[in-house]
Design an enzyme around this catalytic site. Structure first.
Site, PDB file in Angstrom:
ATOM      1  N   ASP A   1       0.639  -1.328  -0.086  1.00 12.79           N
ATOM      2  CA  ASP A   1      -0.158   0.272  -0.275  1.00 12.79           C
ATOM      3  C   ASP A   1       0.795   1.179  -0.629  1.00 12.79           C
ATOM      4  OD1 ASP A   1      -2.418   1.428  -0.029  1.00 12.79           O
ATOM      5  OD2 ASP A   1      -2.337   1.676   2.296  1.00 12.79           O
TER       6      ASP A   1
ATOM      7  N   GLU B   1     -12.279  -4.656  -2.980  1.00 15.55           N
ATOM      8  CA  GLU B   1     -13.216  -3.172  -3.607  1.00 15.55           C
ATOM      9  C   GLU B   1     -12.271  -2.199  -4.746  1.00 15.55           C
ATOM     10  OE1 GLU B   1     -12.426  -5.408  -0.856  1.00 15.55           O
ATOM     11  OE2 GLU B   1     -14.612  -5.653  -0.284  1.00 15.55           O
ATOM     12  N   ASN B   2     -11.364  -3.222  -5.267  1.00 14.70           N
ATOM     13  CA  ASN B   2     -10.423  -2.148  -5.366  1.00 14.70           C
ATOM     14  C   ASN B   2     -11.322  -1.778  -7.289  1.00 14.70           C
ATOM     15  OD1 ASN B   2      -7.098  -3.125  -4.519  1.00 14.70           O
ATOM     16  ND2 ASN B   2      -8.054  -1.005  -4.514  1.00 14.70           N
TER      17      ASN B   2
END
Ligand code: IPE
Ligand code: IPE
Ligand code: MG
Length: 254
Positions: A32, A79-80
């Protein structure tokens, strides 16, 4: 064997012997901070994703040298898909490029490629490169390099529950036989040990739907370093911190 050179401030050189024994068998990473890395430099987010691929290459190499058994990296979550289409496209293209450019080296280093997540929903080119990488490395006996793609922990558990229910209806399975080990056989991570160490760079301290079942007793290590700046020395720091932890699994100190 030396893994990296002294950085000039008299940090002692680390050797495989320094770090062994007690290398985590399974390391999971949430890659991330690419977007913030790019923003800080006035670059588009996609430049951050490109820089992130460089970190991935060096970390895969080091984990394999350290004889980590499994490395699982979070590359794209369920979710991306909410991100702008152009960014999703760049991420998918980078994945395909990464696999094509690294496949030879991965294979030579005896690394076996696996994935977790619903890869059927990825663009065809990405799917093809994954299938090719898995086929080429299937006989390899070294580190398992496990890429989480279109992966979500909740989806994984839901899918397992649905398949178990179907097998119970089909009388392949009795309800009283559904034990922890049985459920684990329905997860994407079937046959893999649970992660010993979870690393999340970028300063966020959450798991973002990653390996919800598997992280039950994993040691967590967070750093503010953004993923594109995450280098070998950061990984060593994380492993050294892990080696100082006392894992009790709910029991008492021996
Ligand atoms: C991680 O970096 C890459 C993916 C989620 C695919 P981000 O793109 O989330 O970077 P930040 O969190 O916005 O900095
Ligand atoms: C988690 O990072 C997913 C990947 C690194 C692939 P995100 O950037 O998507 O997570 P949130 O939105 O900060 O929780
Ligand atoms: Mg992020």
């Amino acid at each position: 064997m030396l893994f990296w050179k002294s950085n000039g401030n008299n940090t002692p050189l680390k050797t495989a012997q320094d770090l062994n024994p007690n290398i985590p068998r399974h390391i999971a990473i949430i890659m991330d901070g690419n977007g913030r890395w790019a923003k800080k430099r006035g670059l588009p987010r996609t430049a951050g994703h490109r820089a992130g691929v460089k970190s991935l290459k060096s970390i895969v190499k080091l984990c394999s040298k350290l004889k980590v058994e499994v490395l699982t990296v979070y590359a794209f979550s369920t979710e991306n898909w909410k991100r702008p289409q152009e960014e999703v496209e760049v991420l998918m293209n980078l994945l395909t490029e990464y696999i094509s450019s690294e496949l030879e080296a991965l294979s030579e280093n005896n690394v076996r490629v696996r994935t977790i997540g619903e890869i059927e929903r990825l663009p065809l080119e990405a799917q093809k490169s994954i299938i090719k990488a898995k086929a080429k490395t299937t006989e390899n006996t070294g580190m398992i390099f496990n890429i989480a793609l279109n992966y979500g922990g909740r989806n994984e558990i839901l899918k397992a529950v649905q398949e178990i229910a179907q097998d119970a209806i089909d009388q392949k399975l009795k309800v009283e036989e559904i034990e922890k080990e049985v459920l684990e056989n329905y997860l994407y991570t079937k046959g893999l040990p649970d992660p010993d160490l979870l690393i999340r760079p970028s300063g966020e301290q959450r798991i973002s739907n990653y390996l919800l079942w598997q992280l039950a007793y994993t040691e967590f290590w967070f750093t503010d370093t953004l993923w594109p700046d995450f280098d070998e020395s950061e990984l060593i720091k994380a492993i050294e911190a892990y080696q100082k932890r006392e894992r009790r699994f709910g029991g008492l100190k021996i």
